[in-house]
Design a protein around this motif. Structure first.
Motif: not given
Length: 497
Positions: A299, A302, A305-306, A348, A351-352, A391, A432
């Motif tokens: 997490k 991610i 990454s965001s 996203v 991904l979550f 992504s 990733l």
């Protein structure tokens, strides 16, 4: 008065009230039904929308009602191409986020789903408000449900500490924005967005207002160095809370920058302020990506990454703004940012949810303790890979065209800046693919894999829907670009008039 827009505004609020009053487990079906109606209504508005650039700002659905002459404010809502894109994002993701919780053992279901619908109400208000004070009110409305969702349904004992930090950061930032908007409103005919554009502000006044309003957006996005709340909040929030925060809520700040900040403070952006923001955004791109590479908590990978992707959006928006103020009208950076906003929201959230699927199989967020799941969950392996590729911005996925336009916009502004920003392509692939490889390949834990199953019907429905958008928007990105073009031309032209 547009009754379609009024329905779009009030339906989630009414649904929220009904969900809170609902005292049994079927509240999740009520919430899903309301969210699906919202989605269908938004698609209906899209089907009847005219995006011709000859229409001034393309406002075709509007509600305007006198609120208070004393504070020079109106109940003014409207939809143009830019707000319609974000309404689509909100109302496509909301039913998927609600559906994603159907396999969860959620306590106090009625309150949980009532808060999600209340969040949806606030988001619709933010993306349609055309009055500065109204925008601020809905901005604050969204903070209340997400704080409760993160604090009450979050993971581990640390959740209260980190959600309180998030609340304080964003609330203080919002107060600075309110102060800035009030100051602009005092120097304007009203708080209506077009009057705010024409506020009589000198250079020093614009610089002060710029940093007051930008602070609120910088915290929400976040932009370096205002990002310290984000990784912990995303990590310890429930999956649905992380989805709402990253998939939709941070997009409020992207929208706010374009709709409010750029046209109100062009002199400040033309000066050193705009260049400082571009530098901070580019630092965030590299900083977030490098930290994501060394993370082992999926997490947090991610989350960083965001953070990195948002930096690219901000750099693109301000690069185009500075170029426009130098005499070359260009909306490419803002177009790329909005295309990427939509793509990032889809990716996203996916991904979550993939992280949630992995957590349920391995009972850990540590990617070093995973592995081998592709052998027993081939459907998940394919869908997870598609979302990873989106992504990363691989060609023919939804993340490619927006990222390409953004880097090109930054290149037009400064070649060195574009080279540094372009590192996101390489670094994103590193963290990733490492995440995917650790989780899906290798020997894995034989005891865990012996009981692990492929996707359930709910999990498959959510991830397959997201994968469809990853591919569809990768092949057909032009409708989104056409959707926002006229609105952005109106906003960017307002900067130089």
């Amino acid at each position: 008065m547009s009754y379609l827009l009024l329905t779009l505004l009030l339906l989630p609020l009414v649904g929220s009230g009904l969900a809170f009053a609902w005292k049994n487990t079927s509240s999740k079906y009520l919430a899903l039904g309301i969210a699906l109606i919202q989605m269908l209504l938004t698609f209906y508005i899209l089907s009847d929308f005219n995006f011709e650039p000859t229409v001034d700002s393309v406002l075709q659905h509007e509600i305007k009602y006198p609120w208070s002459q004393f504070i020079k404010s109106n109940l003014h809502f409207g939809i143009d191409g830019m707000s319609l894109l974000l309404l689509l994002l909100t109302n496509i993701l909301s039913p998927l986020i609600i559906l994603s919780s159907f396999n969860e053992n959620v306590s106090y279901k009625n309150s949980f789903y009532g808060l999600i619908l209340l969040m949806q109400f606030g988001l619709v208000g933010v993306f349609t408000a055309l009055d500065g004070l109204l925008f601020y009110i809905f901005w604050e409305v969204t903070l209340i449900p997400i704080w409760f969702i993160a604090a009450l349904w979050g993971q581990e004992n640390k959740r209260m500490e980190f959600t309180t930090k998030f609340f304080v950061y964003t609330f203080v930032g919002s107060l600075f924005m309110l102060a800035g908007l009030i100051y602009v409103g005092i120097h304007s005919a009203s708080f209506d967005v077009t009057d705010l554009y024409n506020a009589d502000l000198g250079e020093t006044q614009q610089i002060v207002v710029f940093w007051f309003i930008f602070f609120a957006f910088a915290v929400k996005l976040p932009v370096f160095p205002f990002h310290t709340w984000q990784p912990d909040t995303y990590t310890y929030s429930p999956t649905q809370g992380s989805m709402l925060l990253s998939g939709i809520m941070l997009k409020m700040a992207i929208y706010g920058v374009i709709r409010y900040l750029l046209p109100i403070t062009p002199t400040a952006i033309f000066g050193i302020s705009g260049q400082i923001v571009i530098i901070l955004a580019i630092i965030g791109i590299v900083h977030g990506a490098l930290i994501a590479i060394i993370q082992t908590d999926m997490k947090r990978i991610i989350a960083y990454s965001s953070f990195s992707h948002v930096g690219l959006m901000v750099a693109g928006i301000f690069s185009s703004a500075v170029l426009t103020l130098r005499g070359t009208l260009t909306i490419e950076g803002a177009e790329g940012a909005l295309v990427q906003t939509f793509a990032h929201g889809i990716n996203v959230v996916g991904l979550f949810y993939c992280a949630d699927v992995l957590y349920k199989r391995f009972k850990t967020r540590d990617i070093r303790q995973m592995g081998g799941l592709a052998k027993v969950a081939p459907k998940f392996a394919v869908l997870f890979l598609l979302i990873i590729l989106g992504s990363m911005g691989v060609p023919l996925t939804n993340g490619f065209i927006g990222e390409f336009i953004l880097i090109k916009s930054i290149f037009d502004f400064n070649v060195l800046a574009s080279i540094i920003a372009g590192l996101t392509i390489i670094l994103c692939a590193v963290y990733l693919l490492r995440f995917y490889g650790k989780a899906m390949f290798g020997e894995g834990n034989a005891a865990v894999l012996s009981t692990a199953k492929d996707l359930s019907a709910v999990e498959f429905s959510v991830l397959a829907s997201i994968a469809v958008f990853v591919i569809l928007l990768g092949i057909f990105p032009q409708p989104i670009i056409d959707m926002v073009g006229s609105s952005l031309e109106f906003v960017y032209t307002s900067m130089i008039n």
